[in-house]
Design a protein around this motif. Structure first.
Motif, PDB file in Angstrom:
ATOM      1  N   GLY A 228       0.810  -1.213   0.000  1.00 24.28           N
ATOM      2  CA  GLY A 228       0.000   0.000   0.000  1.00 24.28           C
ATOM      3  C   GLY A 228       0.842   1.261   0.000  1.00 24.28           C
ATOM      4  O   GLY A 228       0.326   2.357  -0.169  1.00 24.28           O
ATOM      5  N   GLN A 229       2.147   1.124   0.186  1.00 24.64           N
ATOM      6  CA  GLN A 229       3.082   2.249   0.130  1.00 24.64           C
ATOM      7  C   GLN A 229       3.802   2.176  -1.220  1.00 24.64           C
ATOM      8  O   GLN A 229       4.921   1.676  -1.332  1.00 24.64           O
ATOM      9  CB  GLN A 229       4.078   2.174   1.288  1.00 24.64           C
ATOM     10  N   HIS A 230       3.143   2.666  -2.257  1.00 15.93           N
ATOM     11  CA  HIS A 230       3.603   2.434  -3.628  1.00 15.93           C
ATOM     12  C   HIS A 230       4.997   2.988  -3.902  1.00 15.93           C
ATOM     13  O   HIS A 230       5.819   2.308  -4.530  1.00 15.93           O
ATOM     14  CB  HIS A 230       2.591   2.991  -4.625  1.00 15.93           C
ATOM     15  N   LEU A 231       5.276   4.208  -3.440  1.00 17.13           N
ATOM     16  CA  LEU A 231       6.603   4.778  -3.672  1.00 17.13           C
ATOM     17  C   LEU A 231       7.679   3.918  -3.028  1.00 17.13           C
ATOM     18  O   LEU A 231       8.655   3.527  -3.675  1.00 17.13           O
ATOM     19  CB  LEU A 231       6.678   6.214  -3.145  1.00 17.13           C
ATOM     20  N   GLU A 232       7.513   3.602  -1.770  1.00 14.56           N
ATOM     21  CA  GLU A 232       8.509   2.806  -1.057  1.00 14.56           C
ATOM     22  C   GLU A 232       8.627   1.393  -1.640  1.00 14.56           C
ATOM     23  O   GLU A 232       9.726   0.844  -1.733  1.00 14.56           O
ATOM     24  CB  GLU A 232       8.166   2.729   0.437  1.00 14.56           C
ATOM     25  N   ASP A 233       7.490   0.814  -2.024  1.00 15.27           N
ATOM     26  CA  ASP A 233       7.529  -0.533  -2.593  1.00 15.27           C
ATOM     27  C   ASP A 233       8.367  -0.572  -3.861  1.00 15.27           C
ATOM     28  O   ASP A 233       9.113  -1.534  -4.087  1.00 15.27           O
ATOM     29  CB  ASP A 233       6.114  -1.035  -2.899  1.00 15.27           C
ATOM     30  N   HIS A 234       8.258   0.457  -4.687  1.00 12.95           N
ATOM     31  CA  HIS A 234       9.011   0.488  -5.938  1.00 12.95           C
ATOM     32  C   HIS A 234      10.433   1.016  -5.747  1.00 12.95           C
ATOM     33  O   HIS A 234      11.374   0.487  -6.333  1.00 12.95           O
ATOM     34  CB  HIS A 234       8.280   1.353  -6.975  1.00 12.95           C
ATOM     35  N   ARG A 235      10.606   2.047  -4.930  1.00  9.32           N
ATOM     36  CA  ARG A 235      11.910   2.702  -4.774  1.00  9.32           C
ATOM     37  C   ARG A 235      12.844   1.941  -3.850  1.00  9.32           C
ATOM     38  O   ARG A 235      14.034   1.784  -4.127  1.00  9.32           O
ATOM     39  CB  ARG A 235      11.702   4.122  -4.228  1.00  9.32           C
ATOM     40  N   ASP A 236      12.313   1.468  -2.717  1.00 12.49           N
ATOM     41  CA  ASP A 236      13.169   0.931  -1.657  1.00 12.49           C
ATOM     42  C   ASP A 236      13.134  -0.587  -1.516  1.00 12.49           C
ATOM     43  O   ASP A 236      14.026  -1.160  -0.907  1.00 12.49           O
ATOM     44  CB  ASP A 236      12.751   1.533  -0.303  1.00 12.49           C
ATOM     45  N   ARG A 237      12.115  -1.224  -2.021  1.00 10.86           N
ATOM     46  CA  ARG A 237      11.895  -2.643  -1.713  1.00 10.86           C
ATOM     47  C   ARG A 237      11.936  -3.542  -2.937  1.00 10.86           C
ATOM     48  O   ARG A 237      11.603  -4.713  -2.859  1.00 10.86           O
ATOM     49  CB  ARG A 237      10.548  -2.790  -1.010  1.00 10.86           C
ATOM     50  N   GLY A 238      12.333  -2.982  -4.073  1.00 12.10           N
ATOM     51  CA  GLY A 238      12.330  -3.742  -5.315  1.00 12.10           C
ATOM     52  C   GLY A 238      13.491  -4.720  -5.414  1.00 12.10           C
ATOM     53  O   GLY A 238      14.535  -4.551  -4.784  1.00 12.10           O
ATOM     54  N   ILE A 239      13.282  -5.735  -6.227  1.00 12.41           N
ATOM     55  CA  ILE A 239      14.282  -6.764  -6.498  1.00 12.41           C
ATOM     56  C   ILE A 239      14.455  -6.819  -8.016  1.00 12.41           C
ATOM     57  O   ILE A 239      13.470  -6.965  -8.746  1.00 12.41           O
ATOM     58  CB  ILE A 239      13.814  -8.146  -5.991  1.00 12.41           C
ATOM     59  N   TRP A 240      15.684  -6.709  -8.488  1.00 13.99           N
ATOM     60  CA  TRP A 240      15.961  -6.787  -9.922  1.00 13.99           C
ATOM     61  C   TRP A 240      16.609  -8.121 -10.253  1.00 13.99           C
ATOM     62  O   TRP A 240      17.543  -8.538  -9.572  1.00 13.99           O
ATOM     63  CB  TRP A 240      16.901  -5.665 -10.348  1.00 13.99           C
ATOM     64  N   LEU A 241      16.134  -8.737 -11.312  1.00 12.77           N
ATOM     65  CA  LEU A 241      16.815  -9.880 -11.916  1.00 12.77           C
ATOM     66  C   LEU A 241      17.324  -9.368 -13.253  1.00 12.77           C
ATOM     67  O   LEU A 241      16.542  -8.994 -14.123  1.00 12.77           O
ATOM     68  CB  LEU A 241      15.851 -11.054 -12.123  1.00 12.77           C
ATOM     69  N   GLY A 242      18.624  -9.312 -13.403  1.00  9.56           N
ATOM     70  CA  GLY A 242      19.214  -8.681 -14.569  1.00  9.56           C
ATOM     71  C   GLY A 242      19.587  -7.250 -14.228  1.00  9.56           C
ATOM     72  O   GLY A 242      19.604  -6.847 -13.066  1.00  9.56           O
ATOM     73  N   THR A 243      19.846  -6.466 -15.233  1.00  9.04           N
ATOM     74  CA  THR A 243      20.279  -5.082 -15.058  1.00  9.04           C
ATOM     75  C   THR A 243      19.150  -4.219 -14.508  1.00  9.04           C
ATOM     76  O   THR A 243      18.063  -4.193 -15.082  1.00  9.04           O
ATOM     77  CB  THR A 243      20.738  -4.500 -16.408  1.00  9.04           C
ATOM     78  N   GLY A 244      19.400  -3.533 -13.406  1.00 13.65           N
ATOM     79  CA  GLY A 244      18.411  -2.613 -12.861  1.00 13.65           C
ATOM     80  C   GLY A 244      18.247  -1.401 -13.775  1.00 13.65           C
ATOM     81  O   GLY A 244      19.208  -0.941 -14.387  1.00 13.65           O
ATOM     82  N   LEU A 245      17.031  -0.920 -13.881  1.00 10.84           N
ATOM     83  CA  LEU A 245      16.717   0.227 -14.726  1.00 10.84           C
ATOM     84  C   LEU A 245      16.130   1.350 -13.873  1.00 10.84           C
ATOM     85  O   LEU A 245      15.660   1.096 -12.765  1.00 10.84           O
ATOM     86  CB  LEU A 245      15.697  -0.172 -15.802  1.00 10.84           C
ATOM     87  N   GLY A 246      16.128   2.542 -14.398  1.00  9.53           N
ATOM     88  CA  GLY A 246      15.522   3.667 -13.701  1.00  9.53           C
ATOM     89  C   GLY A 246      14.004   3.620 -13.830  1.00  9.53           C
ATOM     90  O   GLY A 246      13.473   3.399 -14.925  1.00  9.53           O
ATOM     91  N   LEU A 247      13.303   3.779 -12.735  1.00 10.34           N
ATOM     92  CA  LEU A 247      11.835   3.822 -12.733  1.00 10.34           C
ATOM     93  C   LEU A 247      11.374   5.282 -12.712  1.00 10.34           C
ATOM     94  O   LEU A 247      12.063   6.147 -12.186  1.00 10.34           O
ATOM     95  CB  LEU A 247      11.282   3.109 -11.501  1.00 10.34           C
ATOM     96  N   ASN A 248      10.201   5.544 -13.258  1.00  8.48           N
ATOM     97  CA  ASN A 248       9.592   6.875 -13.203  1.00  8.48           C
ATOM     98  C   ASN A 248       8.789   6.987 -11.921  1.00  8.48           C
ATOM     99  O   ASN A 248       7.581   6.752 -11.913  1.00  8.48           O
ATOM    100  CB  ASN A 248       8.718   7.115 -14.430  1.00  8.48           C
ATOM    101  N   LEU A 249       9.447   7.334 -10.845  1.00  6.74           N
ATOM    102  CA  LEU A 249       8.797   7.386  -9.532  1.00  6.74           C
ATOM    103  C   LEU A 249       7.965   8.635  -9.324  1.00  6.74           C
ATOM    104  O   LEU A 249       7.231   8.735  -8.342  1.00  6.74           O
ATOM    105  CB  LEU A 249       9.862   7.251  -8.431  1.00  6.74           C
ATOM    106  N   SER A 250       8.027   9.583 -10.241  1.00  6.58           N
ATOM    107  CA  SER A 250       7.271  10.830 -10.091  1.00  6.58           C
ATOM    108  C   SER A 250       5.766  10.578 -10.087  1.00  6.58           C
ATOM    109  O   SER A 250       5.013  11.393  -9.559  1.00  6.58           O
ATOM    110  CB  SER A 250       7.628  11.813 -11.196  1.00  6.58           C
ATOM    111  N   ILE A 251       5.322   9.475 -10.609  1.00 12.43           N
ATOM    112  CA  ILE A 251       3.874   9.199 -10.627  1.00 12.43           C
ATOM    113  C   ILE A 251       3.322   8.945  -9.227  1.00 12.43           C
ATOM    114  O   ILE A 251       2.118   8.989  -9.021  1.00 12.43           O
ATOM    115  CB  ILE A 251       3.518   8.024 -11.554  1.00 12.43           C
ATOM    116  N   PHE A 252       4.180   8.677  -8.273  1.00 14.85           N
ATOM    117  CA  PHE A 252       3.748   8.395  -6.907  1.00 14.85           C
ATOM    118  C   PHE A 252       3.717   9.639  -6.026  1.00 14.85           C
ATOM    119  O   PHE A 252       3.428   9.549  -4.848  1.00 14.85           O
ATOM    120  CB  PHE A 252       4.645   7.330  -6.267  1.00 14.85           C
ATOM    121  N   GLN A 253       4.041  10.803  -6.578  1.00  9.87           N
ATOM    122  CA  GLN A 253       4.111  12.015  -5.759  1.00  9.87           C
ATOM    123  C   GLN A 253       2.953  12.941  -6.053  1.00  9.87           C
ATOM    124  O   GLN A 253       2.293  12.886  -7.023  1.00  9.87           O
ATOM    125  CB  GLN A 253       5.434  12.723  -5.988  1.00  9.87           C
TER     126      GLN A 253
END
Length: 107
Positions: A82-107
């Motif tokens: 339920g904490q969308h910004l934190e779930d995507h920004r702080d708690r994500g797991i990458w398999l392969g090369t990590g990419l930049g996410l557009n986190l501005s949609i959560f603000q």
């Protein structure tokens, strides 16, 4: 509290069929929910992708399977709290090369 997980399988025009095959196989093998194949970036995701929705129990099986069967595709997975910004920004797991996410949609 984690209520579920999302795993996003990224693809491009050349790997769309492969991504669809992987997602369909995951849905059949683990009973996870396969979302639509998005042919353009959606939400915070920088590439076209397909979402797999899982319970925490399913995710414990799915993540190792994706690590072994992603066939070079990039996968981004994150919890659903339920904490969308934190779930995507702080708690994500990458398999392969990590990419930049557009986190501005959560603000």
């Amino acid at each position: 509290m984690i209520t579920g997980f999302h795993a996003h399988v990224y693809f491009d025009a050349d790997t769309k069929d492969l991504a669809e095959q992987i997602c369909k196989s995951a849905a059949q093998t683990f009973g996870v929910t396969m979302g639509r194949m998005h042919d353009r970036p959606v939400g915070p995701h920088p590439m076209p992708s397909c979402q797999l929705g899982t319970t925490p129990e399913q995710f414990a099986q799915l993540l190792p399977w994706l690590a072994l069967n992603r066939q070079g595709l990039i996968v981004f997975a994150h919890p659903e709290t339920g904490q969308h910004l934190e779930d995507h920004r702080d708690r994500g797991i990458w398999l392969g090369t990590g990419l930049g996410l557009n986190l501005s949609i959560f603000q």
